[in-house]
Design a protein around this motif. Structure first.
Motif: not given
Length: 286
Positions: A259-276
């Motif tokens: 559970x987390x809380x963000x401010x009133x606007x968020x950006x979303x992005x796909x990460x093709x290489x996140x971790x191994x």
């Protein structure tokens, strides 16, 4: 192979004997490794020290939040991470290894395998590797955790709070430049778990959930149980590489069960290489 194991004995399904059991599994497989059991307030520093030491493999026995944090710290250039199921939901371990007890998952990882690049998503700089939910339905996580802890007074408190927020302020969102949408919640699934995506697809599956009444919520719940939620008329499904969402106040969210809380606007992005991730020879069992 040099192995480091981090055990959070305070996590949901680990237990105080887990460090000793983990050492026995290391010895049985002839692994050159150390087991760390950080005390209260020491977990974050321990994770960073272990990953900075750049061993051949890092095994994490903890809950969803710690698994996500370890993968985020390692990133695509760090050591491979093997998140073992030590929490309540165990979203990332189950996606990688199937629903098995942690000693079995650990033994399979030590028996062999390879590092596999895992894609993920990012919301305002916070990563997730399985799924994210934005909007008021995320508030039900508090009621769920309180019920599992046997705190039915807190369960009722969180449930009332979630009900008050339902339908009180919908999300607005734009995905990949498409027309603006409105929904009660926005769910983002990574290729690792999405039935609509291949593991190598370069996008997130986005599902906008917009039930208009309690009856719609009930129907959506039934469709979710039967696996037909994508066909529900209150769900709009698509793909997303970039996007944004906003609301009239702070946005509650679940990132891989945390559970987390963000401010009133968020950006979303796909990460093709996140971790191994370290994947056993038989591969992931999503």
């Amino acid at each position: 192979m040099r192995v480091e194991v981090v055990v959070n004995i305070a996590s949901g399904s680990v237990g105080r004997d887990a460090p000793v059991e983990a050492e026995a599994i290391l010895a049985a497989h002839g692994a050159d490794g150390r087991v760390h059991a950080p005390g209260e307030g020491e977990l974050d520093a321990c994770l960073r020290d272990v990953i900075d030491a750049r061993p051949d493999l890092v095994l994490i026995l903890a809950g969803d939040g710690t698994a996500r944090a370890a993968a985020e710290l390692a990133g695509p250039e760090g050591p491979p991470i093997a998140p073992l199921p030590g929490g309540t939901m165990n979203m990332l371990p189950h996606a990688l290894y199937g629903v098995v007890p942690w000693p079995e998952a650990m033994a399979r990882c030590l028996a062999g395998g390879q590092a596999r690049m895992i894609s993920g998503g990012e919301i305002n700089g916070r990563l997730f590797f399985v799924a994210a939910i934005l909007g008021s339905p995320a508030l039900w996580a508090g009621a769920r955790e309180a019920a599992r802890a046997g705190r039915f007074d807190l369960t009722l408190l969180h449930a009332r709070r979630a009900l008050r927020r339902a339908f009180s302020g919908r999300l607005r969102y734009v995905l990949d430049g498409r027309p603006k949408g409105k929904a009660e919640a926005l769910s983002l699934l990574c290729p690792l778990v999405s039935a609509a995506l291949d593991a190598d697809d370069q996008a997130l599956e986005a599902a906008a959930l917009d039930p208009a009444s309690a009856l719609d919520i009930f129907r959506l719940g039934v469709n979710t149980v039967t696996g037909n939620w994508r066909d529900d008329p209150s769900v709009v499904v698509g793909r997303c590489r970039t996007g944004k969402a906003w609301a009239g106040g702070r946005i509650p969210a679940l990132l891989d069960g945390e559970m987390v809380r963000f401010e009133d606007m968020v950006s979303i992005r796909f990460r093709p290489k996140a971790f191994r991730a370290w994947v056993p020879p038989e591969g992931p069992a999503a």
